[in-house]
Design a protein around this motif. Sequence first.
Motif, mmCIF file in Angstrom:
data_model
loop_
_atom_site.group_PDB
_atom_site.id
_atom_site.type_symbol
_atom_site.label_atom_id
_atom_site.label_comp_id
_atom_site.label_asym_id
_atom_site.label_seq_id
_atom_site.Cartn_x
_atom_site.Cartn_y
_atom_site.Cartn_z
ATOM 1 N N ASP A 39 0.812 -1.212 0.000
ATOM 2 C CA ASP A 39 0.000 0.000 0.000
ATOM 3 C C ASP A 39 0.851 1.270 0.000
ATOM 4 O OD1 ASP A 39 -2.435 -1.363 -0.010
ATOM 5 O OD2 ASP A 39 -2.498 -1.499 2.172
ATOM 6 N N SER A 77 -0.443 3.203 7.945
ATOM 7 C CA SER A 77 -0.870 3.236 9.344
ATOM 8 C C SER A 77 -0.177 4.358 10.103
ATOM 9 C CB SER A 77 -0.586 1.885 10.009
ATOM 10 O OG SER A 77 -1.373 0.862 9.433
ATOM 11 N N ARG A 114 -6.196 3.568 3.269
ATOM 12 C CA ARG A 114 -6.475 2.792 4.478
ATOM 13 C C ARG A 114 -7.907 2.255 4.465
ATOM 14 N NH1 ARG A 114 -5.365 4.202 10.855
ATOM 15 N NH2 ARG A 114 -6.342 2.303 11.639
ATOM 16 N N ARG A 115 -8.858 3.069 4.040
ATOM 17 C CA ARG A 115 -10.248 2.601 3.977
ATOM 18 C C ARG A 115 -10.386 1.434 3.001
ATOM 19 N NH1 ARG A 115 -11.201 8.214 3.820
ATOM 20 N NH2 ARG A 115 -11.771 8.148 1.605
ATOM 21 N N ARG A 117 -7.960 -0.561 1.985
ATOM 22 C CA ARG A 117 -7.227 -1.694 2.548
ATOM 23 C C ARG A 117 -8.086 -2.450 3.558
ATOM 24 N NH1 ARG A 117 -2.698 -0.169 6.754
ATOM 25 N NH2 ARG A 117 -4.613 0.123 7.978
ATOM 26 N N ASP A 118 -8.755 -1.723 4.420
ATOM 27 C CA ASP A 118 -9.553 -2.360 5.460
ATOM 28 C C ASP A 118 -10.763 -3.100 4.897
ATOM 29 O OD1 ASP A 118 -7.765 -1.332 7.255
ATOM 30 O OD2 ASP A 118 -9.059 0.291 7.967
ATOM 31 N N SER A 119 -11.273 -2.641 3.754
ATOM 32 C CA SER A 119 -12.466 -3.272 3.181
ATOM 33 C C SER A 119 -12.160 -4.312 2.106
ATOM 34 C CB SER A 119 -13.394 -2.201 2.593
ATOM 35 O OG SER A 119 -12.749 -1.479 1.554
ATOM 36 N N GLY A 121 -8.704 -5.744 1.712
ATOM 37 C CA GLY A 121 -7.489 -6.510 1.954
ATOM 38 C C GLY A 121 -6.247 -5.916 1.338
#
Length: 222
Positions: A39, A77, A114-115, A117-119, A121
Amino acid sequence: MRSFDEILTIAAARKGGVKAVMAAIPTPLTPDQLAAIPDNRWLAQMARGILQAGISWKVVENKWPGIEEAFLHFDISAITFQPDDWFYDLCEDKRVIRSPPKLRAILDNAALIRRVRDSHGGFGRFIADWPEDDFGGLVQWLKSEGARLGGNTGPYMLRQMGKDSYILSQDVVARLVAEGVIDKEPTSKKAHAAVQAAFNDWRAQSGQSLTTISRVLAQSVG
């Protein structure tokens, strides 16, 4: 609308043969290769495009090691957990291009990654899974959801990262106009849909990537 082979013939006549036209065209990465890109590298490439806009690319290149350090090597992060006043520190940091709107855009894009990535992977996984026949939709998504990724900034970022892509450069637009696909630089949803449909037709005819088709169209004019 001419076939892809007919446009390739035009480009070859201008550039000294088919081999010369095809020589420098990059090969897109596979979906799994795209998904494997960390990322932080996606954010770094977004940052390059944003910072290069309107200034010498050489300036950004010379400052890049310091930019990487100032942005914590674009660790998603780490960036998104920084306190609010970190932005103001960046604006005074001599290692970066001190343009508050551009710096804010990079932080906003970190939050976007980040959003995603979190949803999904990983941002690379999201980009890799986007339908191949709707590249224009991905470009519009970057424009609407990202910060300062409109125009050709988003497409160039995707091209640099290895996503199969077309870029609506001046030369590509000129070829699309010549073929009757559009009558000017596309701005409406209807015009962008027509562009996507033309690229899909040329890909079906030729079996070539969007990247190759885009570069051939450009070389048939410029």
